[in-house]
Design a protein around this motif. Structure first.
Motif, PDB file in Angstrom:
ATOM      1  N   GLY A   5       0.823  -1.202   0.000  1.00 29.51           N
ATOM      2  CA  GLY A   5       0.000   0.000   0.000  1.00 29.51           C
ATOM      3  C   GLY A   5       0.857   1.252   0.000  1.00 29.51           C
ATOM      4  O   GLY A   5       0.547   2.230  -0.693  1.00 29.51           O
ATOM      5  N   PHE A   6       1.924   1.231   0.779  1.00 27.62           N
ATOM      6  CA  PHE A   6       2.843   2.380   0.807  1.00 27.62           C
ATOM      7  C   PHE A   6       3.473   2.592  -0.565  1.00 27.62           C
ATOM      8  O   PHE A   6       3.566   3.715  -1.054  1.00 27.62           O
ATOM      9  CB  PHE A   6       3.922   2.164   1.871  1.00 27.62           C
ATOM     10  CG  PHE A   6       4.805   3.356   2.058  1.00 27.62           C
ATOM     11  CD1 PHE A   6       4.427   4.374   2.922  1.00 27.62           C
ATOM     12  CD2 PHE A   6       6.006   3.470   1.387  1.00 27.62           C
ATOM     13  CE1 PHE A   6       5.231   5.489   3.102  1.00 27.62           C
ATOM     14  CE2 PHE A   6       6.813   4.572   1.551  1.00 27.62           C
ATOM     15  CZ  PHE A   6       6.428   5.589   2.419  1.00 27.62           C
ATOM     16  N   ASN A  50      -6.969   9.020  -9.600  1.00 24.97           N
ATOM     17  CA  ASN A  50      -8.228   8.570  -8.992  1.00 24.97           C
ATOM     18  C   ASN A  50      -8.029   7.612  -7.823  1.00 24.97           C
ATOM     19  O   ASN A  50      -8.865   6.748  -7.578  1.00 24.97           O
ATOM     20  CB  ASN A  50      -9.139   7.929 -10.035  1.00 24.97           C
ATOM     21  CG  ASN A  50      -9.507   8.893 -11.130  1.00 24.97           C
ATOM     22  OD1 ASN A  50      -9.644  10.084 -10.882  1.00 24.97           O
ATOM     23  ND2 ASN A  50      -9.632   8.400 -12.340  1.00 24.97           N
ATOM     24  N   LEU A  51      -6.938   7.724  -7.113  1.00 18.62           N
ATOM     25  CA  LEU A  51      -6.698   6.894  -5.942  1.00 18.62           C
ATOM     26  C   LEU A  51      -7.356   7.553  -4.736  1.00 18.62           C
ATOM     27  O   LEU A  51      -6.927   8.610  -4.285  1.00 18.62           O
ATOM     28  CB  LEU A  51      -5.194   6.728  -5.689  1.00 18.62           C
ATOM     29  CG  LEU A  51      -4.802   5.902  -4.471  1.00 18.62           C
ATOM     30  CD1 LEU A  51      -5.251   4.458  -4.659  1.00 18.62           C
ATOM     31  CD2 LEU A  51      -3.302   5.960  -4.256  1.00 18.62           C
ATOM     32  N   GLN A  52      -8.430   6.953  -4.254  1.00 14.11           N
ATOM     33  CA  GLN A  52      -9.139   7.477  -3.096  1.00 14.11           C
ATOM     34  C   GLN A  52      -9.523   6.319  -2.190  1.00 14.11           C
ATOM     35  O   GLN A  52     -10.626   5.777  -2.288  1.00 14.11           O
ATOM     36  CB  GLN A  52     -10.362   8.260  -3.545  1.00 14.11           C
ATOM     37  CG  GLN A  52      -9.983   9.439  -4.393  1.00 14.11           C
ATOM     38  CD  GLN A  52     -11.116  10.422  -4.534  1.00 14.11           C
ATOM     39  OE1 GLN A  52     -12.125  10.331  -3.879  1.00 14.11           O
ATOM     40  NE2 GLN A  52     -10.906  11.389  -5.391  1.00 14.11           N
ATOM     41  N   PRO A  53      -8.617   5.894  -1.297  1.00 16.90           N
ATOM     42  CA  PRO A  53      -8.927   4.754  -0.432  1.00 16.90           C
ATOM     43  C   PRO A  53     -10.017   5.084   0.579  1.00 16.90           C
ATOM     44  O   PRO A  53     -10.027   6.159   1.179  1.00 16.90           O
ATOM     45  CB  PRO A  53      -7.593   4.474   0.262  1.00 16.90           C
ATOM     46  CG  PRO A  53      -6.845   5.753   0.201  1.00 16.90           C
ATOM     47  CD  PRO A  53      -7.305   6.443  -1.044  1.00 16.90           C
ATOM     48  N   GLU A  54     -10.952   4.167   0.739  1.00 20.33           N
ATOM     49  CA  GLU A  54     -12.023   4.308   1.722  1.00 20.33           C
ATOM     50  C   GLU A  54     -12.124   3.015   2.514  1.00 20.33           C
ATOM     51  O   GLU A  54     -12.355   1.955   1.942  1.00 20.33           O
ATOM     52  CB  GLU A  54     -13.361   4.584   1.036  1.00 20.33           C
ATOM     53  CG  GLU A  54     -13.467   5.957   0.443  1.00 20.33           C
ATOM     54  CD  GLU A  54     -14.856   6.228  -0.106  1.00 20.33           C
ATOM     55  OE1 GLU A  54     -15.708   5.324  -0.076  1.00 20.33           O
ATOM     56  OE2 GLU A  54     -15.076   7.350  -0.573  1.00 20.33           O
ATOM     57  N   PRO A  86      -6.529   9.722   3.223  1.00 20.79           N
ATOM     58  CA  PRO A  86      -5.811  10.546   2.239  1.00 20.79           C
ATOM     59  C   PRO A  86      -5.058   9.664   1.247  1.00 20.79           C
ATOM     60  O   PRO A  86      -4.576   8.593   1.610  1.00 20.79           O
ATOM     61  CB  PRO A  86      -4.843  11.361   3.099  1.00 20.79           C
ATOM     62  CG  PRO A  86      -4.661  10.563   4.332  1.00 20.79           C
ATOM     63  CD  PRO A  86      -5.953   9.844   4.559  1.00 20.79           C
ATOM     64  N   PRO A  87      -4.966  10.085  -0.005  1.00 20.72           N
ATOM     65  CA  PRO A  87      -4.258   9.276  -1.010  1.00 20.72           C
ATOM     66  C   PRO A  87      -2.746   9.456  -0.937  1.00 20.72           C
ATOM     67  O   PRO A  87      -2.071   9.638  -1.934  1.00 20.72           O
ATOM     68  CB  PRO A  87      -4.829   9.799  -2.330  1.00 20.72           C
ATOM     69  CG  PRO A  87      -5.204  11.197  -2.047  1.00 20.72           C
ATOM     70  CD  PRO A  87      -5.648  11.220  -0.605  1.00 20.72           C
TER      71      PRO A  87
END
Length: 89
Positions: free
Chosen positions: A29-30, A39-43, A51-52
């Motif tokens: 992930g790092f 369009n990277l928006q982790p939820e 935050p991306p």
């Protein structure tokens, strides 16, 4: 019968493997967050926005993989403790 073979517990090996996979998910992930794709928006769980950034995506990896595999591992451990080890002949 003993739960240990050659001094190693199967449960300890599985827990170590689980921890290794969760750490690997965080590291990946790092790395993915460092690349910063569009369009990277982790939820988390579909409603907690992170935050991306590299750390945000690492947290996302740790938590999602940790919870997902943790639930499955917990279920397997729960069932394995309650199943009778003897089988009828």
């Amino acid at each position: 019968m003993s739960d240990q073979v050659d001094g190693r517990s199967g449960r300890k090996i599985v827990v170590r493997l689980y921890a290794s996979i969760v750490v690997l998910a965080g590291v990946m992930g790092f790395v993915l967050g460092s690349i910063r794709p569009e369009n990277l928006q982790p939820e988390l769980f579909g409603f907690i926005s992170l935050p991306p950034t590299p750390f945000g995506v690492a947290v996302y990896g740790f938590i999602t993989v940790g919870v997902g595999l943790g639930l499955l591992l917990g279920l397997v451990m729960y069932v394995s403790e309650r199943v009778d080890e003897t089988t009828p002949n």
